[in-house]
Design a protein around this motif. Structure first.
Motif, PDB file in Angstrom:
ATOM      1  N   LYS A 198       1.020  -2.233   4.888  1.00  0.00           N
ATOM      2  CA  LYS A 198       0.693  -2.349   3.462  1.00  0.00           C
ATOM      3  C   LYS A 198      -0.035  -3.663   3.192  1.00  0.00           C
ATOM      4  CE  LYS A 198       3.371  -0.025   0.075  1.00  0.00           C
ATOM      5  NZ  LYS A 198       4.499   0.074  -0.811  1.00  0.00           N
TER       6      LYS A 198
ATOM      7  N   TYR B 153      -3.344   6.636   2.693  1.00  0.00           N
ATOM      8  CA  TYR B 153      -2.531   7.442   1.790  1.00  0.00           C
ATOM      9  C   TYR B 153      -1.068   7.520   2.234  1.00  0.00           C
ATOM     10  CZ  TYR B 153      -6.822   8.700  -0.546  1.00  0.00           C
ATOM     11  OH  TYR B 153      -8.002   8.638  -1.242  1.00  0.00           O
ATOM     12  N   TYR B 154      -0.786   7.102   3.428  1.00  0.00           N
ATOM     13  CA  TYR B 154       0.601   7.003   3.877  1.00  0.00           C
ATOM     14  C   TYR B 154       1.313   5.908   3.074  1.00  0.00           C
ATOM     15  CZ  TYR B 154       4.644   6.105   6.815  1.00  0.00           C
ATOM     16  OH  TYR B 154       5.921   5.926   7.265  1.00  0.00           O
ATOM     17  N   HIS B 155       0.570   4.855   2.696  1.00  0.00           N
ATOM     18  CA  HIS B 155       1.139   3.709   1.982  1.00  0.00           C
ATOM     19  C   HIS B 155       0.895   3.751   0.470  1.00  0.00           C
ATOM     20  CE1 HIS B 155       2.127   1.598   5.704  1.00  0.00           C
ATOM     21  NE2 HIS B 155       0.943   1.966   6.153  1.00  0.00           N
ATOM     22  N   PHE B 156      -0.218   4.336   0.049  1.00  0.00           N
ATOM     23  CA  PHE B 156      -0.585   4.360  -1.372  1.00  0.00           C
ATOM     24  C   PHE B 156      -1.071   5.752  -1.756  1.00  0.00           C
ATOM     25  CE2 PHE B 156      -1.189   0.024   0.113  1.00  0.00           C
ATOM     26  CZ  PHE B 156      -0.445  -0.682  -0.815  1.00  0.00           C
ATOM     27  N   GLN B 157      -0.621   6.247  -2.904  1.00  0.00           N
ATOM     28  CA  GLN B 157      -0.994   7.592  -3.339  1.00  0.00           C
ATOM     29  C   GLN B 157      -2.480   7.699  -3.664  1.00  0.00           C
ATOM     30  OE1 GLN B 157       1.392   8.954  -6.610  1.00  0.00           O
ATOM     31  NE2 GLN B 157       3.311   8.673  -5.505  1.00  0.00           N
ATOM     32  N   ASN B 158      -3.043   6.614  -4.211  1.00  0.00           N
ATOM     33  CA  ASN B 158      -4.444   6.648  -4.626  1.00  0.00           C
ATOM     34  C   ASN B 158      -4.960   5.218  -4.826  1.00  0.00           C
ATOM     35  OD1 ASN B 158      -3.422   5.848  -7.209  1.00  0.00           O
ATOM     36  ND2 ASN B 158      -3.103   7.999  -7.718  1.00  0.00           N
ATOM     37  N   LYS B 159      -6.209   5.105  -5.185  1.00  0.00           N
ATOM     38  CA  LYS B 159      -6.829   3.791  -5.377  1.00  0.00           C
ATOM     39  C   LYS B 159      -6.184   3.046  -6.545  1.00  0.00           C
ATOM     40  CE  LYS B 159     -11.051   3.338  -7.110  1.00  0.00           C
ATOM     41  NZ  LYS B 159     -12.520   3.264  -7.271  1.00  0.00           N
TER      42      LYS B 159
ATOM     43  N   GLU C 179      -3.052   3.090  -7.527  1.00  0.00           N
ATOM     44  CA  GLU C 179      -1.795   2.503  -7.068  1.00  0.00           C
ATOM     45  C   GLU C 179      -2.057   1.275  -6.197  1.00  0.00           C
ATOM     46  OE1 GLU C 179       2.128   3.580  -4.387  1.00  0.00           O
ATOM     47  OE2 GLU C 179       0.982   5.242  -5.252  1.00  0.00           O
TER      48      GLU C 179
END
Length: 192
Positions: A13, A49-55, A57
């Motif tokens: 992350k 996307y494993y760490h964040f749902q989208n830009k 976030e």
């Protein structure tokens, strides 16, 4: 297919946030994509996307850190030694200093408007404002109205907004910033 990266090079992350921070400062929010971040990190965009749902976030994770830094600056003066009036002026001055020494970040924190991120970034901004409001009230020698504290905040924000882009850093506006801070603190100490 390329072999899997060794554990020491696993995507974290922190790696993603650091690269996103760099890109958001250098480019407009709309010019940054999950693909461009992944490209710089040497991974697939799907890995992000494993760490964040989208830009949005990911953007929130970046600016949340900026707000935490600003909150920490305020806490240091509230909890530190000194007379309340001097501490209040120091908080105001540190706010301006933060804004002028971190102009791109300040713009992302307080000035960028985008439907995709407004909800998330507004949450962080509200928490920062609450911290500011509590700090100002705790150092005031009288009970301040919400409108008085908000006016002080807007005045500081206006100062940073006005000088942003015209000065390279706080040092170039230091003298006028001191005068502005004294003016705001004096206005808050006047009877309502």
């Amino acid at each position: 297919m390329s072999p899997r990266k060794p554990t020491s090079q696993e995507l974290t992350k922190e790696m993603i946030i650091n690269e996103a921070r760099t890109q958001f400062v250098e480019k407009d929010f709309h010019q940054v994509s999950m693909r461009s971040i992944a490209r710089q990190l040497g991974c697939s965009h799907g890995a992000l996307y494993y760490h964040f749902q989208n830009k949005a976030e990911l953007f929130y994770a970046v600016i949340k850190e900026y707000f935490q830094n600003l909150n920490k600056l305020m806490e240091e003066f509230v909890d530190g030694p000194g007379e309340p009036q001097a501490k209040l002026q120091s908080i105001f001055l540190r706010f301006i200093e933060f804004g002028l020494n971190n102009q791109s970040q300040y713009e992302l924190m307080f000035m960028m408007r985008n439907n995709e991120v407004d909800g998330l970034s507004q949450e962080a901004a509200n928490l920062c404002y609450q911290k500011f409001s509590q700090s100002v009230q705790s150092l005031s020698d009288k009970q301040l109205k919400i409108s008085e504290i908000y006016s002080a905040f807007i005045s500081l924000h206006g100062f940073v907004s006005h000088y942003r882009g015209y000065v390279a850093n706080f040092e170039e506006a230091k003298d006028v910033a001191h005068l502005h801070v004294i003016f705001i603190a004096k206005a808050l100490s006047q009877p309502s």
